[in-house]
Scaffold this active site. Sequence first.
Site, PDB file in Angstrom:
ATOM      1  N   CYS A 135       1.771   3.269  -2.215  1.00 23.25           N
ATOM      2  CA  CYS A 135       0.687   2.354  -1.860  1.00 23.25           C
ATOM      3  C   CYS A 135       0.015   2.853  -0.579  1.00 23.25           C
ATOM      4  CB  CYS A 135       1.237   0.940  -1.667  1.00 23.25           C
ATOM      5  SG  CYS A 135       2.242   0.766  -0.175  1.00 23.25           S
ATOM      6  N   GLU A 159       9.525   4.574   0.128  1.00 24.59           N
ATOM      7  CA  GLU A 159       8.993   5.632   1.001  1.00 24.59           C
ATOM      8  C   GLU A 159       9.208   5.267   2.471  1.00 24.59           C
ATOM      9  OE1 GLU A 159       6.318   5.317  -2.689  1.00 24.59           O
ATOM     10  OE2 GLU A 159       7.303   3.929  -1.332  1.00 24.59           O
ATOM     11  N   HIS A 217       9.303  -0.773   1.165  1.00 23.57           N
ATOM     12  CA  HIS A 217       9.163   0.185   0.069  1.00 23.57           C
ATOM     13  C   HIS A 217      10.098   1.380   0.253  1.00 23.57           C
ATOM     14  CE1 HIS A 217       4.891  -1.289  -1.218  1.00 23.57           C
ATOM     15  NE2 HIS A 217       5.814  -2.236  -1.271  1.00 23.57           N
ATOM     16  N   CYS A 246       2.394   2.857   2.596  1.00 27.44           N
ATOM     17  CA  CYS A 246       3.332   3.984   2.618  1.00 27.44           C
ATOM     18  C   CYS A 246       2.603   5.302   2.868  1.00 27.44           C
ATOM     19  CB  CYS A 246       4.129   4.040   1.318  1.00 27.44           C
ATOM     20  SG  CYS A 246       5.306   2.676   1.178  1.00 27.44           S
TER      21      CYS A 246
END
Length: 196
Positions: free
Chosen positions: A135, A111, A109, A138
């Site tokens: 999410c 992040e 992801h 993260c």
Amino acid sequence: MSPKRKGMNTVNQSKDSTRSCGKKKTTAKTKKIKDVIDWDQYFMGVALISAQRSKDPETQVGACIVNSNKRIVGIGYNGMPDQGILGNDKIFPWKKVPKEHSKHLYVCHAEMNAIVNKMSVDIRCCTIYTTLYPCNECSKLMIQSGISSVVYLEDKGFTRPEYAASKLLLDKADVKYCKYKPKGDTERLLKALGKL
């Protein structure tokens, strides 16, 4: 002493004169621009531009980590792991189904990439700007890294388990989060990128 050539400035100039290097001196002062984008617009814009690097055909996400001095210390976008994996975008799937071979099992992801690729030793008390609400995975990384606030552009609703867990994690860790409201130049950028 060599003869003086045409067009050459003399080395010995009077104290009052300055070298113009062939340009006319101007005395008019330039005015500074007052209508500039604010910091939130700037950092969300960086996250949006970063998202454009993602090869994900369904969801392009970007993230930008900023310290208290308004300096960018990390950026990232969602993509497949690339260290030591040649042709990673062709090896791993970009589709969500079937579940046992879904992109969610492989993708890093935005992040996560921003945290892992940070340009600073310490990102405690930093703010992360992200184009999508983080999410739970993260959020755990952000909490462990000491990130103190999250500014996000969109969310997928808090009814999905990973987002409900993320909200609970951020609340319990006292990480502030808020939804970014596009305005001005960011709104134009979103329209240009087809996101609005």
